[in-house]
Design an enzyme around this catalytic site. Structure first.
Site: not given
Ligand code: NDP
Ligand code: OXD
Length: 313
Positions: A228, A276
């Site tokens: 993000r 994005h």
């Molecule tokens: P998940 O919830 O599956 O994974 C999030 C990961 O981030 C986990 O491993 C989590 O750790 C880690 N995390 C969260 N907070 C912290 C922290 N404070 N310190 C260290 N690690 C942390 O999310 P997704 O993988 O499905 O998606 C990730 C992000 O990608 C979404 O939230 C979204 O913002 C973004 N996204 C962007 C898109 C785009 O088109 N640009 C499309 C889709 C998503 P733990 O495993 O320990 O919980």
């Molecule tokens: C999502 C994105 O969060 O597209 O899926 O950013």
């Protein structure tokens, strides 16, 4: 009734597909007027703040994306459970973006494209092998883990960092603030796939960039962010690219989207910008996912993608 609140997106593709899954149900698209007490499922992307609180009989809120920061930022968000997208179509799209950007910087494409623009045939003669380039994935969730699986066959030297400790065979893992420095210190290409939460906001800052490895074969660290825009300090990225703290970067997300034309980021060498769309929510696949979750909820089964509001993702 299913109510689609796809703020900034065209709601019609979602209505059509959800209707195909539920032909006997009403599927309405915001802002068309509805009876709020008839809405049982809200299917949302960045819903206007306060809107969901006006639906008194919500069974569930379904995010149209994987990220939920644009839902959780509503101070009046009702208590109905929130689910996000976990779907192979979306996940694969993100891994495509990650591989594309990692290879782009690894194979020195900013340098070669700049030379092409000047009709110059220059070969660096110093292309490291993937095994000699250390890629660090921030966030080992659905997307981060798939990026690891997709990058691994290319031979990169991979590590990952997450909030809670992970035990992944063949992957060097780091956890928490205490191990962030060690993770950054062995990273040439940083791939950020974190969610935006109070803990992660602004994490991609000058302080973090200065902790990345400076002894790598690429001649300087590279940062990729498809999480993000709120994760990054854009003034810091600009300055770091200009003074060589960073050699390159790829950004898919921005503090303000669309990125304004006057932003200096458009013009800084070494930065790749995508709008994005690293992993767009494809209506066919994501509607099928949400329809299956609605079916599960109504059958008393466990839906996928439950969001833990206490941690914000
Ligand atoms: P998940 O919830 O599956 O994974 C999030 C990961 O981030 C986990 O491993 C989590 O750790 C880690 N995390 C969260 N907070 C912290 C922290 N404070 N310190 C260290 N690690 C942390 O999310 P997704 O993988 O499905 O998606 C990730 C992000 O990608 C979404 O939230 C979204 O913002 C973004 N996204 C962007 C898109 C785009 O088109 N640009 C499309 C889709 C998503 P733990 O495993 O320990 O919980
Ligand atoms: C999502 C994105 O969060 O597209 O899926 O950013």
């Amino acid at each position: 009734m299913i109510y689609v609140v796809a703020h900034g997106w065209d709601g019609e593709p979602w209505r059509r597909r959800l209707k195909a899954h539920f032909p006997d149900r009403e599927v309405a698209v915001w802002p068309e007027p509805v009876y709020p007490d008839q809405i049982s499922h809200a299917v949302v992307w960045k819903p206007p703040k306060g809107l969901l609180a006006t639906f008194p009989r919500l069974s569930a809120i379904h995010s149209l994306g994987a990220g939920v920061d644009g839902v959780l930022n509503d101070p009046d968000l009702p208590a109905a459970p929130l689910y996000r997208v976990i779907d192979p179509d979306l996940t694969t799209r993100m891994s495509e973006w990650v591989v594309l950007q990692v290879l782009f910087h690894h194979r020195q494409m900013p340098f070669y494209l700049a030379n092409q623009a000047r009709a110059q045939w220059r070969d660096l003669r110093d292309q490291p092998a993937a095994r000699d380039v250390r890629v660090g994935i921030m966030g080992l969730g659905e997307l981060g883990m798939d990026a690891v699986r997709t990058l691994a066959p290319l031979g990169f030297d991979l590590a990952g960092w997450s909030r809670r400790r992970k035990d992944v065979p063949g992957l060097v893992t780091y956890a928490g603030e205490e191990e962030l420095g060690a993770f950054l210190g062995r990273t040439d290409i940083l791939v950020c796939l974190l969610p935006l939460t109070p803990d992660t906001r602004g994490i991609l800052s000058r302080g973090l960039f200065s902790r990345l490895a400076r002894d790598g074969r690429l001649g300087g660290p590279v940062v990729l962010n498809a999480g993000r825009g709120g994760l990054q300090n854009e003034a810091d990225i600009l300055a770091a690219l200009q003074d060589g703290t960073l050699k390159g970067a790829s950004l898919d997300v921005f503090e303000t989207e669309p990125l304004p034309p006057e932003s200096p980021l458009w013009r800084v060498p070494g930065l790749v910008i995508t709008p994005h769309n690293a992993a767009m929510s494809e209506p066919e696949a994501v509607s099928a996912y949400i329809a299956e979750n609605i079916r599960r909820i109504e059958a008393g089964e466990e839906p996928r993608g439950y969001v833990d509001r206490s941690v914000g993702y």
